[in-house]
Design a protein around this motif. Sequence first.
Motif, PDB file in Angstrom:
ATOM      1  N   GLY A 180       0.904  -1.401  -0.019  1.00  0.00           N
ATOM      2  CA  GLY A 180      -0.130  -0.129  -0.211  1.00  0.00           C
ATOM      3  C   GLY A 180       0.851   1.374   0.095  1.00  0.00           C
ATOM      4  N   GLN A 181       1.826   1.375   0.851  1.00  0.00           N
ATOM      5  CA  GLN A 181       2.979   2.571   0.861  1.00  0.00           C
ATOM      6  C   GLN A 181       3.386   2.619  -0.567  1.00  0.00           C
ATOM      7  N   SER A 182       3.979   1.459  -1.184  1.00  0.00           N
ATOM      8  CA  SER A 182       4.568   1.517  -2.357  1.00  0.00           C
ATOM      9  C   SER A 182       3.459   2.266  -3.498  1.00  0.00           C
ATOM     10  N   ILE A 183       2.131   1.543  -3.353  1.00  0.00           N
ATOM     11  CA  ILE A 183       1.287   2.180  -4.265  1.00  0.00           C
ATOM     12  C   ILE A 183       1.015   3.598  -4.079  1.00  0.00           C
ATOM     13  N   ILE A 184       0.945   4.032  -3.015  1.00  0.00           N
ATOM     14  CA  ILE A 184       0.732   5.578  -2.994  1.00  0.00           C
ATOM     15  C   ILE A 184       1.958   6.325  -3.319  1.00  0.00           C
ATOM     16  N   VAL A 185       3.267   6.205  -3.072  1.00  0.00           N
ATOM     17  CA  VAL A 185       4.277   6.792  -3.500  1.00  0.00           C
ATOM     18  C   VAL A 185       4.459   6.907  -5.009  1.00  0.00           C
ATOM     19  N   THR A 190       1.758  11.307 -10.390  1.00  0.00           N
ATOM     20  CA  THR A 190       0.571  12.462 -10.715  1.00  0.00           C
ATOM     21  C   THR A 190       1.248  13.614 -10.483  1.00  0.00           C
ATOM     22  N   ARG A 191       2.243  13.990 -10.061  1.00  0.00           N
ATOM     23  CA  ARG A 191       2.989  15.286  -9.608  1.00  0.00           C
ATOM     24  C   ARG A 191       2.035  16.005  -8.749  1.00  0.00           C
ATOM     25  N   ILE A 192       1.480  15.448  -7.864  1.00  0.00           N
ATOM     26  CA  ILE A 192       0.765  16.164  -6.853  1.00  0.00           C
ATOM     27  C   ILE A 192       1.472  16.969  -6.177  1.00  0.00           C
ATOM     28  N   LEU A 193       2.588  16.665  -5.784  1.00  0.00           N
ATOM     29  CA  LEU A 193       3.491  17.549  -4.759  1.00  0.00           C
ATOM     30  C   LEU A 193       4.007  18.680  -5.485  1.00  0.00           C
ATOM     31  N   ALA A 194       3.910  18.684  -7.034  1.00  0.00           N
ATOM     32  CA  ALA A 194       4.341  20.005  -7.710  1.00  0.00           C
ATOM     33  C   ALA A 194       3.456  20.903  -7.516  1.00  0.00           C
TER      34      ALA A 194
END
Length: 76
Positions: free
Chosen positions: A59-64, A70-74
């Motif tokens: 789950g953590q790997s999929i989220i990362v 998706t470049r959400i952090l950008a």
Amino acid sequence: MWYQVFLWALFSSMFVHIIAALIAFCRLRKHKIGAAVAGLYRAADFEMMPFYALVWGVGQSIIVSFVSFTRILATL
């Protein structure tokens, strides 16, 4: 020739990941939130089965992967 390149890449990658894992495990013992999560599991007397650990890890790997592709952090 490809076999030698493969072996050197494999062993060098394993070496780097083993060193990184050792550093991460040593640093996690001093991390406040990590210690709190571990204390919570210990206080609740919750036994984490290997399948649950697999689900958490995947789950953590999929989220990362999702966040990085998706470049959400950008956009923040």
